[in-house]
Design a protein around this motif. Structure first.
Motif, PDB file in Angstrom:
ATOM      1  N   GLU A   1      15.200  13.566 -23.814  1.00 33.28           N
ATOM      2  CA  GLU A   1      14.195  12.685 -25.361  1.00 33.28           C
ATOM      3  C   GLU A   1      13.170  13.660 -24.566  1.00 33.28           C
ATOM      4  O   GLU A   1      12.475  13.833 -23.537  1.00 33.28           O
ATOM      5  N   THR A   2      12.441  14.243 -25.750  1.00 35.16           N
ATOM      6  CA  THR A   2      11.082  15.260 -25.364  1.00 35.16           C
ATOM      7  C   THR A   2      10.161  13.985 -25.215  1.00 35.16           C
ATOM      8  O   THR A   2       8.990  13.867 -24.244  1.00 35.16           O
ATOM      9  N   MET A   3       9.196  13.841 -26.302  1.00 33.09           N
ATOM     10  CA  MET A   3       8.377  13.673 -26.387  1.00 33.09           C
ATOM     11  C   MET A   3       7.494  11.935 -26.035  1.00 33.09           C
ATOM     12  O   MET A   3       6.446  12.398 -25.642  1.00 33.09           O
ATOM     13  N   ALA A   4       8.321  11.413 -26.253  1.00 28.07           N
ATOM     14  CA  ALA A   4       8.221   9.816 -25.448  1.00 28.07           C
ATOM     15  C   ALA A   4       7.619  10.494 -24.028  1.00 28.07           C
ATOM     16  O   ALA A   4       6.952   9.449 -23.258  1.00 28.07           O
ATOM     17  N   VAL A   5       8.205  11.037 -23.444  1.00 32.96           N
ATOM     18  CA  VAL A   5       8.330  11.603 -22.064  1.00 32.96           C
ATOM     19  C   VAL A   5       7.152  11.900 -22.034  1.00 32.96           C
ATOM     20  O   VAL A   5       5.980  11.952 -20.890  1.00 32.96           O
ATOM     21  N   ALA A   6       7.111  13.224 -22.828  1.00 31.26           N
ATOM     22  CA  ALA A   6       5.624  14.051 -22.321  1.00 31.26           C
ATOM     23  C   ALA A   6       3.920  13.249 -21.965  1.00 31.26           C
ATOM     24  O   ALA A   6       3.658  13.990 -21.198  1.00 31.26           O
ATOM     25  N   TYR A   7       4.488  12.185 -23.133  1.00 30.42           N
ATOM     26  CA  TYR A   7       2.657  11.524 -23.313  1.00 30.42           C
ATOM     27  C   TYR A   7       2.813  10.522 -22.547  1.00 30.42           C
ATOM     28  O   TYR A   7       1.832  10.395 -21.558  1.00 30.42           O
ATOM     29  N   VAL A   8       4.106   9.790 -21.306  1.00 32.97           N
ATOM     30  CA  VAL A   8       3.138   9.125 -20.351  1.00 32.97           C
ATOM     31  C   VAL A   8       3.715   9.379 -18.959  1.00 32.97           C
ATOM     32  O   VAL A   8       3.969   8.793 -17.880  1.00 32.97           O
ATOM     33  N   ILE A   9       4.741  10.443 -19.226  1.00 29.85           N
ATOM     34  CA  ILE A   9       5.203  11.027 -17.396  1.00 29.85           C
ATOM     35  C   ILE A   9       4.096  12.321 -16.389  1.00 29.85           C
ATOM     36  O   ILE A   9       4.496  12.018 -15.285  1.00 29.85           O
ATOM     37  N   GLY A  10       3.467  12.269 -17.453  1.00 28.59           N
ATOM     38  CA  GLY A  10       2.077  12.309 -16.674  1.00 28.59           C
ATOM     39  C   GLY A  10       1.586  13.870 -16.789  1.00 28.59           C
ATOM     40  O   GLY A  10       1.389  15.148 -15.796  1.00 28.59           O
ATOM     41  N   ASN A  11       3.146  14.818 -16.501  1.00 33.11           N
ATOM     42  CA  ASN A  11       3.230  16.469 -17.032  1.00 33.11           C
ATOM     43  C   ASN A  11       2.492  17.240 -15.557  1.00 33.11           C
ATOM     44  O   ASN A  11       1.666  17.812 -15.663  1.00 33.11           O
ATOM     45  N   SER A  12       3.401  17.079 -14.166  1.00 33.28           N
ATOM     46  CA  SER A  12       2.651  17.146 -12.918  1.00 33.28           C
ATOM     47  C   SER A  12       4.019  18.072 -12.657  1.00 33.28           C
ATOM     48  O   SER A  12       4.757  17.682 -12.500  1.00 33.28           O
ATOM     49  N   PHE A  13       3.389  18.980 -12.277  1.00 37.17           N
ATOM     50  CA  PHE A  13       4.535  20.521 -11.222  1.00 37.17           C
ATOM     51  C   PHE A  13       4.555  19.808  -9.837  1.00 37.17           C
ATOM     52  O   PHE A  13       4.797  20.979  -9.054  1.00 37.17           O
ATOM     53  N   THR A  14       4.035  18.688  -9.908  1.00 39.08           N
ATOM     54  CA  THR A  14       4.409  19.038  -7.766  1.00 39.08           C
ATOM     55  C   THR A  14       5.418  17.828  -7.762  1.00 39.08           C
ATOM     56  O   THR A  14       5.796  16.526  -9.095  1.00 39.08           O
ATOM     57  N   ILE A  15       6.492  18.072  -6.677  1.00 36.32           N
ATOM     58  CA  ILE A  15       7.485  16.569  -6.554  1.00 36.32           C
ATOM     59  C   ILE A  15       6.729  15.511  -6.686  1.00 36.32           C
ATOM     60  O   ILE A  15       5.784  15.460  -5.216  1.00 36.32           O
ATOM     61  N   PRO A  16       6.808  14.401  -7.294  1.00 33.92           N
ATOM     62  CA  PRO A  16       6.420  13.256  -7.162  1.00 33.92           C
ATOM     63  C   PRO A  16       6.793  12.820  -6.011  1.00 33.92           C
ATOM     64  O   PRO A  16       7.888  12.980  -5.225  1.00 33.92           O
ATOM     65  N   GLU A  17       5.725  12.093  -5.730  1.00 31.17           N
ATOM     66  CA  GLU A  17       6.196  11.707  -3.941  1.00 31.17           C
ATOM     67  C   GLU A  17       6.727   9.954  -3.871  1.00 31.17           C
ATOM     68  O   GLU A  17       7.084   9.723  -3.102  1.00 31.17           O
ATOM     69  N   SER A  18       6.798   9.407  -5.210  1.00 32.95           N
ATOM     70  CA  SER A  18       7.200   8.091  -5.419  1.00 32.95           C
ATOM     71  C   SER A  18       6.942   7.745  -7.244  1.00 32.95           C
ATOM     72  O   SER A  18       7.407   9.174  -7.428  1.00 32.95           O
ATOM     73  N   ILE A  19       8.386   7.196  -7.064  1.00 30.67           N
ATOM     74  CA  ILE A  19       8.355   6.845  -8.805  1.00 30.67           C
ATOM     75  C   ILE A  19       7.536   6.249  -9.512  1.00 30.67           C
ATOM     76  O   ILE A  19       7.810   6.526 -10.863  1.00 30.67           O
ATOM     77  N   ILE A  20       6.319   5.579  -9.320  1.00 27.28           N
ATOM     78  CA  ILE A  20       4.881   6.205 -10.204  1.00 27.28           C
ATOM     79  C   ILE A  20       4.247   7.144  -9.783  1.00 27.28           C
ATOM     80  O   ILE A  20       3.382   6.654 -10.862  1.00 27.28           O
ATOM     81  N   ALA A  21       4.505   8.157  -8.900  1.00 29.09           N
ATOM     82  CA  ALA A  21       3.584   9.689  -9.588  1.00 29.09           C
ATOM     83  C   ALA A  21       3.853   9.614 -10.211  1.00 29.09           C
ATOM     84  O   ALA A  21       5.380   9.821 -11.373  1.00 29.09           O
ATOM     85  N   PRO A  22       3.043  10.670 -11.056  1.00 31.68           N
ATOM     86  CA  PRO A  22       3.304  11.553 -12.395  1.00 31.68           C
ATOM     87  C   PRO A  22       4.578  12.664 -11.583  1.00 31.68           C
ATOM     88  O   PRO A  22       4.903  13.280 -10.973  1.00 31.68           O
ATOM     89  N   GLY A  23       5.466  12.774 -12.684  1.00 33.26           N
ATOM     90  CA  GLY A  23       6.375  14.353 -12.949  1.00 33.26           C
ATOM     91  C   GLY A  23       6.366  14.773 -14.139  1.00 33.26           C
ATOM     92  O   GLY A  23       5.641  15.029 -14.724  1.00 33.26           O
ATOM     93  N   THR A  24       7.429  15.674 -14.290  1.00 34.48           N
ATOM     94  CA  THR A  24       7.933  15.979 -15.619  1.00 34.48           C
ATOM     95  C   THR A  24       9.421  16.075 -15.761  1.00 34.48           C
ATOM     96  O   THR A  24       9.843  16.348 -14.874  1.00 34.48           O
ATOM     97  N   THR A  25       9.839  16.526 -16.728  1.00 31.21           N
ATOM     98  CA  THR A  25      11.338  16.681 -17.068  1.00 31.21           C
ATOM     99  C   THR A  25      11.600  18.217 -17.434  1.00 31.21           C
ATOM    100  O   THR A  25      10.640  18.535 -18.257  1.00 31.21           O
ATOM    101  N   PHE A  26      13.053  18.630 -17.827  1.00 34.06           N
ATOM    102  CA  PHE A  26      12.423  19.890 -18.485  1.00 34.06           C
ATOM    103  C   PHE A  26      11.998  19.981 -19.960  1.00 34.06           C
ATOM    104  O   PHE A  26      11.335  21.077 -20.299  1.00 34.06           O
ATOM    105  N   ALA A  27      13.057  18.912 -20.523  1.00 28.29           N
ATOM    106  CA  ALA A  27      12.455  18.772 -22.157  1.00 28.29           C
ATOM    107  C   ALA A  27      10.573  18.936 -22.387  1.00 28.29           C
ATOM    108  O   ALA A  27      10.151  19.627 -22.570  1.00 28.29           O
TER     109      ALA A  27
END
Lengths: 290, 329
Positions: free
Chosen positions: B253-279
């Motif tokens: 899943e791409t678009m919905a995630v891209a909107y809300v995940i924060g798109n950060s390319f640093t390893i997230p410190e916790s599950i509430i931190a921003p991150g990114t996915t492949f898509a």
């Protein structure tokens, strides 16, 4: 329980002559036979049972007694309410929203249909075998263990013993003892049906309802099940719905003829088949309809 | 998905016989038809091969540059020209895990409710409502997530979670409540996969033969006991299939995630931190990417593609094994 004072039947050859239970005399069907009914212990008694599928009534005022340690056959043309009737006896009909029953079904003095009855206990005491073999999607062993685990706290070896015992009593042990861990659905149809019987008797029911148990299996397997019924009636009260009148004559002591939701006639099997009181019964057993 | 197979097979066989009875087979049309079907199925295989080749070719530069270390490098630095897949991998896995953790139990409960417990009319209404969820385009989920869910997460849900004992675990709920992040993305994904898992689970439960269920009840079992030991067992293969459908969807899943995940390319410190996915990484960066960055994104795509295929393969093999073991097919 008092044993009826009848002699061993000579109506048909018995293979297991040693364990043949008392049977009602063939010729002795009039007064004397009636007397003896009162000597038999009534295990289950149905009074004024009506049944509805939604708005259409399927059973009308059914009243009948089922005798302990006897086989009662229920015969009648398709759609006459045979299955419906026995589905009331363990309240399995209740699974469906618009199925309604009224009347009384007394099992050892308690009304099964009454409120406040523990349905699960009723269903344990009144086991059921279905038309189509219905093994659970589990191994042979687990199929038997399923019911045992519902009602008993057993350790491993006790469980194993009880499973083996049930399979032996269902005359299936020798055929499946090397297949206990294989799927129950992998057995032949007749074996599956005996597996279902084993599963039912494992939890020590008092009454066993059989809804056309042989209609989906071959003649040899049918023969085995009939032999099994002969064995099982020493321990259980058995009701068998059947389309096969020879089968009814072979396995049962009593027969009830159902027609259009009514119990037209009930009596000793030999009498009902040789000298029925009702015209409808005669027409049916002589093959004039149904 | 093959787990609906056993209901279909019977039907096919019947139809087969009917068509055979109608007229004798003509060898010429049979050959032509066979050739046609073979061509069609070959086309699918070729398509898969073509996609793989295109992805490998596109990511060649990145593969040559980073080798296998691409898989465990967390850097994604456009200025230095260093790229690694670790961050999107962690993001993809955690969002998927959260989504499945929420959606799977919920879907099973809803399916059970629809099939066994509520009135058929209510079941139809609830069932339709759940199915409607599947019809909502993912971009809508993304917008709804960003404008509605994120503020709620930020203002209420995350602070509340942080106030519970679980909030004391830094790697779980540590860091500022931004709203956007892994957890929110997982939640959105859960809503998105829910209808699929529910629909399949419901069909699976409906396929349990009435007589098998009645036999369970006839033994004196409760609804729960029949459901747990008979229906769920019967449908186990189907549920696994449903899970993998959900997984496949959540993974890609791409678009919905891209909107809300924060798109950060640093390893997230916790599950509430921003991150990114492949898509979402590909979607965000692909339009402006050139050279090595483009190749690295292609390689992300290749990994996503391969992982999804491997998942499907494992699922199919396992399904076959499980169904054979309980004797359903």
């Amino acid at each position: 329980m008092r044993e009826p004072t009848t002699e061993v039947s000579t109506a048909e050859p018995q293979s297991q002559a040693t364990v043949v239970p008392p049977r009602i005399e063939v010729d002795d069907v009039t007064q004397a036979g009636q007397e003896r009914h009162s000597d038999l212990e009534v295990k289950m008694s149905v009074r004024n049972l009506d049944f509805w599928y939604g708005k259409s009534q399927a059973l009308f005022d059914n009243s009948i007694d089922y005798y302990q340690n006897r086989v009662t056959a229920i015969i009648g043309p398709s759609g006459c309410g045979k299955s419906t009737h026995i589905r009331c006896l363990n309240r399995i009909y209740e699974l469906y929203r618009d199925h309604k029953a009224s009347g009384e079904i007394v099992l050892d003095g308690n009304n099964v249909l009454g409120s406040g009855v523990d349905v699960l206990d009723v269903r344990r005491r009144v086991g059921m075998i279905f038309q189509k073999p219905s093994p659970f999607p589990m191994t042979v062993f687990e199929n038997i263990a399923y019911g045992l685990k519902l009602f008993y706290k057993l350790n491993r070896s006790e469980l194993r013993d009880r499973v083996e015992d049930a399979l032996r009593r269902a005359a299936l042990w020798d055929e499946v003892k090397d297949k206990l861990n294989e799927p129950g659905t992998g057995l032949s149809g007749g074996q599956q049906q005996r597996l279902c019987i084993a599963r039912t008797i494992a939890t020590e029911p008092e009454v066993v309802l059989m809804d056309e148990p042989c209609s989906a299996i071959d003649p040899i397997a049918t023969g085995k099940i009939e032999d099994l019924i002969e064995e099982l009636k020493h321990q259980y009260t058995i009701l068998i719905v059947t389309h096969n009148m020879q089968q009814a004559a072979r396995v049962s002591e009593y027969t009830a003829f159902f027609f259009q939701g009514y119990i037209v006639e009930f009596g000793e099997t030999t009498k009902l088949f040789s000298n029925p009181d009702q015209k409808q019964t005669e027409d049916y057993i002589t093959g004039r309809f149904g | 998905m093959s787990d609906t197979g056993h209901s279909l097979n019977g039907g096919w066989r019947v139809r087969d016989m009917a068509s055979r009875a109608r007229r004798a087979p003509s060898s010429r049309t049979d050959t032509a038809f066979r050739g046609f079907t073979i061509a069609c199925s070959l086309f699918i295989a070729l398509l898969m091969l073509g996609i793989t080749i295109a992805l490998v070719e596109g990511s060649w530069e990145s593969m040559r540059e980073f080798g296998l270390s691409f898989l465990w490098t967390s850097d994604w630095d456009i200025n230095k020209g260093v790229y690694g897949a670790l961050t999107p991998m962690i993001g993809t896995l955690t969002t998927t895990l959260i989504a499945m953790g929420i959606a799977l139990p919920l879907a099973l409960v809803i399916a059970l409710l629809l099939v066994e417990l509520v009135h058929p009319v209510a079941a139809r209404i609830i069932g339709t409502a759940v199915e409607m969820l599947a019809a909502i385009p993912s971009i809508i989920y993304g917008m709804w997530g960003l404008f509605v869910l994120v503020p709620i997460m930020q203002a209420h849900v995350i602070p509340w979670l942080q106030s519970t004992p679980l909030g004391q675990i830094p790697w779980l709920l540590g860091g500022p409540p931004l709203g956007v992040g892994i957890l929110t993305a997982g939640l959105i994904l859960a809503f998105m996969v829910l209808p699929f898992i529910t629909a399949v689970s419901r069909d699976v439960l409906r396929m349990v033969p009435t007589v098998t269920k009645e036999a369970g009840y006839g033994m004196g079992a409760t609804t729960w006991e029949v459901t747990r030991k008979v229906s769920f067992r019967y449908g186990f293969g189907g549920f696994v299939g449903a899970t993998f459908i959900g997984l496949g969807r959540a993974f890609g899943e791409t678009m919905a995630v891209a909107y809300v995940i924060g798109n950060s390319f640093t390893i997230p410190e916790s599950i509430i931190a921003p991150g990114t996915t492949f898509a979402s990484a590909i979607a965000n960066q692909f339009p402006e990417a050139v050279g090595l960055q483009k190749a690295a994104l292609m390689e992300l795509g290749l990994i996503l593609f391969l992982v999804t295929i491997v998942f499907q393969l494992i699922a199919q093999l396992w399904l076959g094994y499980v169904n054979k073991k309980v004797g359903i097919r």
